[in-house]
Design an enzyme around this catalytic site. Structure first.
Site, mmCIF file in Angstrom:
data_model
loop_
_atom_site.group_PDB
_atom_site.id
_atom_site.type_symbol
_atom_site.label_atom_id
_atom_site.label_comp_id
_atom_site.label_asym_id
_atom_site.label_seq_id
_atom_site.Cartn_x
_atom_site.Cartn_y
_atom_site.Cartn_z
ATOM 1 N N THR A 146 0.843 -1.197 0.000
ATOM 2 C CA THR A 146 0.000 0.000 0.000
ATOM 3 C C THR A 146 0.878 1.247 0.000
ATOM 4 O O THR A 146 1.957 1.246 0.602
ATOM 5 C CB THR A 146 -0.854 -0.007 1.286
ATOM 6 O OG1 THR A 146 -1.684 -1.172 1.259
ATOM 7 C CG2 THR A 146 -1.731 1.231 1.408
ATOM 8 N N SER B 162 2.216 5.216 -1.916
ATOM 9 C CA SER B 162 2.602 5.853 -3.172
ATOM 10 C C SER B 162 3.874 5.260 -3.788
ATOM 11 O O SER B 162 4.221 5.595 -4.918
ATOM 12 C CB SER B 162 2.775 7.362 -2.961
ATOM 13 O OG SER B 162 3.714 7.600 -1.934
ATOM 14 N N GLY C 52 5.935 -0.657 0.515
ATOM 15 C CA GLY C 52 6.698 0.538 0.876
ATOM 16 C C GLY C 52 6.995 0.542 2.361
ATOM 17 O O GLY C 52 6.672 -0.402 3.086
ATOM 18 N N LYS D 46 6.160 0.862 9.349
ATOM 19 C CA LYS D 46 5.121 1.012 8.341
ATOM 20 C C LYS D 46 3.818 1.441 9.007
ATOM 21 O O LYS D 46 3.712 1.413 10.223
ATOM 22 C CB LYS D 46 4.893 -0.324 7.613
ATOM 23 C CG LYS D 46 6.078 -0.749 6.781
ATOM 24 C CD LYS D 46 5.818 -2.018 5.985
ATOM 25 C CE LYS D 46 4.498 -2.055 5.292
ATOM 26 N NZ LYS D 46 4.237 -0.898 4.399
ATOM 27 N N GLY D 47 2.859 1.848 8.185
ATOM 28 C CA GLY D 47 1.555 2.226 8.733
ATOM 29 C C GLY D 47 1.221 3.686 8.543
ATOM 30 O O GLY D 47 0.194 4.152 9.033
ATOM 31 N N GLY D 48 2.084 4.393 7.786
ATOM 32 C CA GLY D 48 1.781 5.790 7.478
ATOM 33 C C GLY D 48 0.423 5.912 6.784
ATOM 34 O O GLY D 48 -0.299 6.890 6.959
ATOM 35 N N GLU E 292 -0.817 -5.338 6.320
ATOM 36 C CA GLU E 292 0.533 -5.333 5.749
ATOM 37 C C GLU E 292 1.451 -6.273 6.532
ATOM 38 O O GLU E 292 2.265 -6.995 5.946
ATOM 39 C CB GLU E 292 1.111 -3.915 5.769
ATOM 40 C CG GLU E 292 0.485 -2.995 4.733
ATOM 41 C CD GLU E 292 0.998 -1.568 4.812
ATOM 42 O OE1 GLU E 292 1.043 -0.919 3.763
ATOM 43 O OE2 GLU E 292 1.341 -1.095 5.914
ATOM 44 N N LYS F 176 13.767 7.790 3.105
ATOM 45 C CA LYS F 176 13.225 6.887 4.128
ATOM 46 C C LYS F 176 14.303 6.207 4.971
ATOM 47 O O LYS F 176 13.982 5.512 5.931
ATOM 48 C CB LYS F 176 12.364 5.796 3.465
ATOM 49 C CG LYS F 176 11.231 6.303 2.576
ATOM 50 C CD LYS F 176 10.126 6.909 3.388
ATOM 51 C CE LYS F 176 8.904 7.308 2.579
ATOM 52 N NZ LYS F 176 8.103 6.261 2.040
HETATM 53 C C1 5RP Z 1 0.861 2.141 4.501
HETATM 54 C C2 5RP Z 1 2.330 1.992 4.545
HETATM 55 C C3 5RP Z 1 3.123 2.554 3.421
HETATM 56 O O1 5RP Z 1 3.825 1.528 2.796
HETATM 57 C C4 5RP Z 1 4.076 3.585 3.968
HETATM 58 O O2 5RP Z 1 3.316 4.546 4.692
HETATM 59 C C5 5RP Z 1 4.874 4.268 2.871
HETATM 60 O O3 5RP Z 1 4.012 4.988 2.051
HETATM 61 P P1 5RP Z 1 4.545 5.835 0.800
HETATM 62 O O4 5RP Z 1 5.176 4.871 -0.129
HETATM 63 O O5 5RP Z 1 3.289 6.481 0.262
HETATM 64 O O6 5RP Z 1 5.525 6.850 1.313
HETATM 65 O O7 5RP Z 1 2.903 1.426 5.442
HETATM 66 O O8 5RP Z 1 0.261 1.685 5.690
#
Ligand code: 5RP
Length: 235
Positions: free
Chosen positions: A31, A33, A92, A104-106, A113, A131
């Site tokens: 999940t 971007s 991601g 993770k979990g943003g 996940e 990151k």
């Molecule tokens: C979602 C996630 C995403 O993988 C994580 O937040 C990174 O997101 P992005 O690739 O949009 O920066 O853990 O729950």
């Protein structure tokens, strides 16, 4: 030429797919971007016939909708064809340290996940260079999924463990974020460098915590896209 963040994310996602995805695989699809460009690339390879017979398990509604639009065949971990285990998951991350531990979990999808990551024989993280960190949780808070009735005791317990804990507020919806499993998210920012593996276990021992965003019990291959257009693969 310098890549911007969106281009770096697309580059990381595509690189992981090119390096690791093979026909016939059972795939977990992440999940966010950075994961979505990887999903789109898998969709394109399936459409042109370069990839065949992919069975995908999505980690969120976002990924489900994307796969449906691309015609990627979807299953659940419980489907007979998947039988609870996957060949590879690509996802991601919010932060990655030098041991390839990550948070993770943003995007609020950490529960599925993590279930999908921990059910995968191989795990790949796709990130842009912003990151990578020395210590997890100091800049990007650790998301903790909590059942709504336990909000305050969980916040107090996280504070007692040395974190600054804040209920995540929704955007374009009044009140808190509600996860895909009907829970709240508390974001716990650490005040000092800590033992991530110990904290992953410790946070989950708090009654009312469903799961937290530390991922320390798997060793991913990390694809880090850089501004200069190169991708570092860290096994
Ligand atoms: C979602 C996630 C995403 O993988 C994580 O937040 C990174 O997101 P992005 O690739 O949009 O920066 O853990 O729950």
């Amino acid at each position: 030429m310098e890549f911007d963040q969106k281009e770096m994310k697309a580059l990381a996602g595509r690189s992981a797919v090119e390096a690791l995805v093979k026909s016939g695989m059972k795939l977990g699809l992440g999940t966010g971007s950075t994961a979505i460009p990887a999903v789109k690339h898998i969709g394109a390879l399936l459409a042109e016939g370069t990839l065949k017979n992919i069975k995908a398990v999505p980690t969120s509604f976002q990924t489900t909708l994307e796969c449906e639009a691309l015609g990627i065949p979807l299953y659940s971990l419980n489907s007979r064809e998947i039988d609870g285990n996957l060949d590879l998951t690509i996802d991601g991350a919010d932060e990655v340290d030098s041991r390839n531990f990550c948070t993770k979990g943003g995007g609020g999808a950490l529960l599925l996940e993590k279930i999908i990551a921990y059910a995968s024989a191989s795990y790949a993280l796709v990130v842009d260079e912003s990151k990578t960190v020395d210590n997890l949780g100091l800049t990007f808070a650790i998301p903790v999924e909590v059942i709504p009735e336990a909000r305050v005791p969980v916040i107090r317990a996280l504070e007692a463990l040395g974190a600054e804990a804040v209920l995540r507020e929704a955007v374009r919806k009044a009140g808190p974020v509600i996860t895909e499993h009907g829970n709240f998210i508390v974001d716990a920012r650490l005040k000092q460098a800590s033992d991530s593996a110990a904290l992953e276990a410790e946070f989950n021992r708090i009654p009312g915590v469903v799961e937290n965003g530390f991922f320390t019990r798997i060793r991913p291959t990390v694809f880090i896209a850089r501004r200069n257009g190169t991708v570092e693969r860290r096994d």
